[in-house]
Design a protein around this motif. Structure first.
Motif, PDB file in Angstrom:
ATOM      1  N   THR A  51     -29.620  19.253   8.467  1.00  0.00           N
ATOM      2  CA  THR A  51     -31.023  19.396   8.846  1.00  0.00           C
ATOM      3  C   THR A  51     -31.522  18.098   9.475  1.00  0.00           C
ATOM      4  N   PRO A  52     -32.644  18.141  10.208  1.00  0.00           N
ATOM      5  CA  PRO A  52     -33.202  16.899  10.773  1.00  0.00           C
ATOM      6  C   PRO A  52     -33.419  15.805   9.726  1.00  0.00           C
ATOM      7  N   PRO A  53     -33.998  16.121   8.550  1.00  0.00           N
ATOM      8  CA  PRO A  53     -34.151  15.062   7.538  1.00  0.00           C
ATOM      9  C   PRO A  53     -32.811  14.503   7.056  1.00  0.00           C
ATOM     10  N   GLU A  54     -31.795  15.362   6.942  1.00  0.00           N
ATOM     11  CA  GLU A  54     -30.479  14.894   6.501  1.00  0.00           C
ATOM     12  C   GLU A  54     -29.842  13.985   7.544  1.00  0.00           C
ATOM     13  N   ARG A  55     -30.013  14.343   8.819  1.00  0.00           N
ATOM     14  CA  ARG A  55     -29.480  13.494   9.881  1.00  0.00           C
ATOM     15  C   ARG A  55     -30.190  12.143   9.900  1.00  0.00           C
ATOM     16  N   GLU A  56     -31.500  12.166   9.723  1.00  0.00           N
ATOM     17  CA  GLU A  56     -32.271  10.924   9.730  1.00  0.00           C
ATOM     18  C   GLU A  56     -31.922  10.045   8.539  1.00  0.00           C
ATOM     19  N   ALA A  57     -31.675  10.673   7.378  1.00  0.00           N
ATOM     20  CA  ALA A  57     -31.313   9.901   6.188  1.00  0.00           C
ATOM     21  C   ALA A  57     -29.986   9.173   6.389  1.00  0.00           C
ATOM     22  N   LEU A  58     -29.065   9.794   7.126  1.00  0.00           N
ATOM     23  CA  LEU A  58     -27.770   9.166   7.371  1.00  0.00           C
ATOM     24  C   LEU A  58     -27.862   8.087   8.434  1.00  0.00           C
ATOM     25  N   ILE A  59     -28.557   8.392   9.536  1.00  0.00           N
ATOM     26  CA  ILE A  59     -28.614   7.476  10.676  1.00  0.00           C
ATOM     27  C   ILE A  59     -29.631   6.358  10.478  1.00  0.00           C
ATOM     28  N   GLY A  60     -30.740   6.687   9.805  1.00  0.00           N
ATOM     29  CA  GLY A  60     -31.801   5.701   9.630  1.00  0.00           C
ATOM     30  C   GLY A  60     -32.954   5.894  10.580  1.00  0.00           C
ATOM     31  N   SER A  61     -32.832   6.871  11.479  1.00  0.00           N
ATOM     32  CA  SER A  61     -33.906   7.213  12.415  1.00  0.00           C
ATOM     33  C   SER A  61     -33.649   8.632  12.905  1.00  0.00           C
ATOM     34  N   ALA A  62     -34.658   9.225  13.537  1.00  0.00           N
ATOM     35  CA  ALA A  62     -34.511  10.600  14.013  1.00  0.00           C
ATOM     36  C   ALA A  62     -33.414  10.690  15.069  1.00  0.00           C
ATOM     37  N   ILE A  63     -32.604  11.734  14.973  1.00  0.00           N
ATOM     38  CA  ILE A  63     -31.558  11.990  15.973  1.00  0.00           C
ATOM     39  C   ILE A  63     -31.464  13.504  16.131  1.00  0.00           C
ATOM     40  N   ASP A  64     -32.148  14.028  17.155  1.00  0.00           N
ATOM     41  CA  ASP A  64     -32.331  15.467  17.296  1.00  0.00           C
ATOM     42  C   ASP A  64     -31.809  16.052  18.602  1.00  0.00           C
ATOM     43  N   GLU A  65     -31.425  15.208  19.562  1.00  0.00           N
ATOM     44  CA  GLU A  65     -30.980  15.727  20.851  1.00  0.00           C
ATOM     45  C   GLU A  65     -29.497  16.117  20.804  1.00  0.00           C
ATOM     46  N   VAL A  66     -29.230  17.414  20.998  1.00  0.00           N
ATOM     47  CA  VAL A  66     -27.851  17.899  21.042  1.00  0.00           C
ATOM     48  C   VAL A  66     -27.283  17.600  22.425  1.00  0.00           C
ATOM     49  N   VAL A  67     -26.182  16.848  22.484  1.00  0.00           N
ATOM     50  CA  VAL A  67     -25.607  16.460  23.771  1.00  0.00           C
ATOM     51  C   VAL A  67     -24.259  17.121  24.032  1.00  0.00           C
ATOM     52  N   ALA A  68     -23.653  17.719  23.028  1.00  0.00           N
ATOM     53  CA  ALA A  68     -22.375  18.403  23.228  1.00  0.00           C
ATOM     54  C   ALA A  68     -22.143  19.390  22.101  1.00  0.00           C
ATOM     55  N   THR A  69     -21.574  20.515  22.448  1.00  0.00           N
ATOM     56  CA  THR A  69     -21.177  21.504  21.449  1.00  0.00           C
ATOM     57  C   THR A  69     -19.841  22.090  21.886  1.00  0.00           C
ATOM     58  N   GLY A  70     -19.168  22.712  20.966  1.00  0.00           N
ATOM     59  CA  GLY A  70     -17.904  23.360  21.285  1.00  0.00           C
ATOM     60  C   GLY A  70     -17.394  24.100  20.078  1.00  0.00           C
ATOM     61  N   GLY A  71     -16.465  24.997  20.306  1.00  0.00           N
ATOM     62  CA  GLY A  71     -15.905  25.730  19.182  1.00  0.00           C
ATOM     63  C   GLY A  71     -15.184  26.979  19.620  1.00  0.00           C
ATOM     64  N   SER A  72     -14.727  27.720  18.634  1.00  0.00           N
ATOM     65  CA  SER A  72     -14.025  28.971  18.862  1.00  0.00           C
ATOM     66  C   SER A  72     -14.382  29.889  17.707  1.00  0.00           C
ATOM     67  N   ASN A  73     -13.590  30.946  17.537  1.00  0.00           N
ATOM     68  CA  ASN A  73     -13.843  31.825  16.399  1.00  0.00           C
ATOM     69  C   ASN A  73     -13.625  31.109  15.079  1.00  0.00           C
ATOM     70  N   ASP A  74     -12.817  30.045  15.101  1.00  0.00           N
ATOM     71  CA  ASP A  74     -12.489  29.328  13.871  1.00  0.00           C
ATOM     72  C   ASP A  74     -13.228  28.007  13.715  1.00  0.00           C
ATOM     73  N   SER A  75     -13.392  27.258  14.834  1.00  0.00           N
ATOM     74  CA  SER A  75     -13.928  25.908  14.737  1.00  0.00           C
ATOM     75  C   SER A  75     -15.323  25.814  15.334  1.00  0.00           C
TER      76      SER A  75
END
Length: 218
Positions: A51-75
């Protein structure tokens, strides 16, 4: 050498999730078979595993812009980026991760730089991964634990954390967890990142949150 065996888990996981991108670097963007940049899909499952709060807790600041995605039926893979930080979540069935591990061990063996205890550890890992291409998810997670122990983790460990290069001057932390038949990795970097007890605890917390959602989505 012992660290190399632990890093093998992160490297292979990221390689599988990125569809062939550089295993230890978060800079390449997933591509299509034609080599063109893959379309970004914010609805990719991994994008919902933190979640956004979980990402911020790890990074130390907001990080919400998705810059890459990928996957398949499994990944599934999702990467966020901010001005001074990046974060990536990758997940796939443990059995699929295990299929590529013998190649990693073979590369380490071919390097010819092992001796003494390192050579014994490599031989143990090689024996452990005999038949890895037909492992069940449970067997793959058991192998993950054994590899983690060989790498110096506590007995019965289901998670590992390792320092990985991001650029020539910056490093990041890669955490992996294998449970419930799913292997999930978090890779992140911020400027002047230091691996402290507090940082490791934050990685562990984020890993468990992402893993719970990945297993539930199976």
């Amino acid at each position: 050498m012992r660290r190399a065996l632990t890093l093998a888990g992160a490297a292979v996981l990221l390689l599988s999730g990125c569809g062939g991108s550089n295993a230890d670097s978060a800079s390449p963007t997933p591509t299509t078979a034609s080599g063109s940049p893959a379309a970004i899909d914010p609805a990719e499952p991994a994008c919902g595993f933190l979640t956004p709060p979980e990402r911020e807790a790890l990074i130390g600041s907001a990080i919400d812009e998705v810059v890459a995605t990928g996957g398949s039926n499994d990944s599934s893979l999702c990467r966020w980026q901010a001005a001074t930080a990046l974060l990536q979540v990758t997940t796939l069935p443990a059995r699929e991760w295990a299929k590529t591990l013998p190649d990693v061990v073979a590369q380490l063996e071919k390097s010819g730089t092992t001796s003494g205890d390192d050579a014994k550890d490599l031989a143990r890992a090689k024996k452990l991964l005999t038949g890895a291409d037909s492992f069940s998810d449970a067997e793959a997670c058991a192998a993950f634990t054994t590899l983690a122990e060989i790498g110096g983790a506590d007995k019965g460990a289901t998670t590992t954390i390792a320092t990985v290069p991001i650029t020539e001057t910056e490093s990041g932390l890669s955490g992996q967890i294998c449970s419930g038949g799913e292997l999930t990795s978090i890779l992140y970097s911020v400027p002047d990142l230091e691996r402290t007890t507090k940082v490791e605890a934050a990685v562990q917390k984020a890993l468990k949150a992402a893993q719970a959602r990945a297993v539930a989505a199976r």
